[in-house]
Design an enzyme around this catalytic site. Structure first.
Site: not given
Ligand SMILES: Cc1ncc(COP(=O)(O)O)c(C=O)c1O
Length: 443
Positions: A53, A272
């Site tokens: 981010k 994630s």
């Molecule tokens: C830990 C984590 N994984 C995955 C994502 C997903 O990314 P995106 O928002 O670009 O789809 C985020 C987004 O906040 C995240 O903080």
């Protein structure tokens, strides 16, 4: 000065990643169930503030400055599940802005604490892990309300094109460079969808044959940062027509693979990241010449309280926060409250004779597997999202069920707090129900 060879910078912002300073791409060897296909992880915690981010935080601020919709007097406000807030507050500190972050109290304590530590004005609200679209008291509603006030500006990662643009300008070119244009598959978890949409666009422009796959968690999940199909309604950057395939990954599978990544690959990936990798295992073909790149958005250090919930072998009571221990005590004591629980036999009778509402607070996959016929699914973590499924009449008899009678107690207390006066938790849950040989539904 920004000297990547000697790693010398005259500001921490010099460490923000791009083609000259890409985040690492590391090959996975032990957890990959493939013989031919190569799988690489892109380690986004090498961004200066610890997650993917940082890219969008920087690009959204610079974009707003260039378009003169942001000036030094203004305060930033942004609803976030944590990482965007961290990137925004650190870049705000460096560029002279302040940040207010309305967020859900369900976000891991580690993240809420670090946001405060970094200097954000954190407003905690009753909301689901990923700010829910329609939650009137939720993080998004609060941010929208604040953004109306003079002196506040909301960059809004859920609809700001500078989000995917950040990945079009940095993540995509990095992957193309790092794989010498050999990449065949790009896989990412879905949150705002800025990562997959921006990176996917760049890579497909370079080679339209590249496959772009999206991975999402199931309804009722608790993987921070990503969104279930229902939660994806909220982001305007979800463009499934630009992706090749989508796949759902179960909560526990993501946490189990997260453990393996850390123990077998020595990669400190967060939940994630593991969810995205599990999806890659389902969608990427095991063929010679296949080179898949999977986004690993952040690392495990911020998720101690999450992993303890899903990997009890790691836990110690000490890890539980004051609040969690209080909640546990509340639920435990409630067990002896006269009339709050009911055994399966009398519950079965009640269902036969007076058709009460049966509320099932388990996870969707548990509900699909086996349930009391006619039960309504309201996952405990997201009960507040489902309240519109409940009858208005507060006298309606309601039976709450889970697998063994623990979560259903919390569910019964929650419904009691909404004013429902005839609520009981079924002791023993679906396990005891099935053991009694009562009729069950599946699928
Ligand atoms: C830990 C984590 N994984 C995955 C994502 C997903 O990314 P995106 O928002 O670009 O789809 C985020 C987004 O906040 C995240 O903080």
């Amino acid at each position: 000065m920004r000297d990547h060879r000697r790693r010398v910078y005259d500001s921490v912002l010099g460490l923000l990643c791009d083609e000259e300073n890409p985040t690492p791409l590391v090959r996975l060897n032990r957890v990959v169930p493939f013989e031919h296909a190569q799988v690489y992880a892109k380690l986004e915690w090498y961004n200066p503030f610890g997650s993917v981010k940082d890219r969008i935080a920087s690009n959204m601020i610079v974009d707003a400055e260039v378009r003169e919709i942001l000036d030094a007097e203004q305060k930033l406000v942004e609803p976030t599940s944590g990482n965007t807030g961290m990137g925004l507050v650190m870049i705000s500190n460096a560029r002279g802005y302040s940040l207010t972050t309305p967020l859900s109290s369900a976000i891991p304590l580690e993240k809420r604490t670090m946001l405060r530590f970094f200097g954000a004005d954190v407003i905690e609200l009753e909301d689901t892990l990923c700010p829910a679209p329609g939650a009137p008291e939720g993080a998004i509603a609060k941010a929208n309300e604040l953004a109306e006030a003079p002196g506040f500006h909301m960059l809004n990662q859920y609809r700001n094109e500078a989000n995917p643009e950040a990945h079009y300008k940095t993540t995509g070119p990095e992957i193309w460079l790092q794989t010498d244009g050999e990449v065949t598959h790009f896989v990412a978890g879905l949150g705002t969808c800025g990562t997959i949409t921006g990176t996917g666009r760049f890579l497909k422009e370079k080679n339209p044959a590249i496959k772009v796959h999206g991975v999402h968690p199931q309804e009722g999940h608790d993987i921070p940062g990503v969104r279930s199909i229902r939660q994806l309604q909220q982001t305007e950057l979800f463009r499934p027509d630009e992706y090749d395939e989508l796949v759902e990954v179960a909560n526990q599978r993501a946490f189990d693979l997260c453990l393996r990544l850390n123990r077998e690959e020595s990669i400190i990936a967060g939940p994630s990241s593991a969810m995205a990798l599990a999806g890659a295992f389902d969608l990427v073909p095991d063929e010679p010449g296949v080179l898949a790149v999977v986004m690993f958005p952040d690392n495990a250090f911020k998720y101690a309280s999450s992993v303890v919930r899903h990997l009890p072998q790691l836990g110690s009571t000490a890890a539980l926060s004051q609040r969690e221990r209080m909640m546990d005590a509340l639920v435990e004591n409630a067990r002896d409250t006269p009339g709050l629980t009911i055994e399966v036999g009398p519950a079965h009778e009640l269902i036969e004779t007076s058709n009460p509402v049966v509320v099932d607070v388990r996870e969707p996959d548990e509900y699909t597997n086996v349930r009391i016929p006619g039960g309504v699914l309201m996952p405990l973590q997201e009960m507040s999202d489902y309240v519109d499924l409940l009858p208005d009449d507060r006298e309606t008899p309601i039976l709450v069920v889970c697998g063994s009678g623990v979560r259903s107690l919390s569910g019964a207390l929650f419904l009691g707090s909404l004013g429902y006066r005839n609520v009981r938790s079924i002791n023993g849950g679906t396990t005891a129900w099935a053991e009694q040989g009562f009729e069950v539904a599946r699928g």
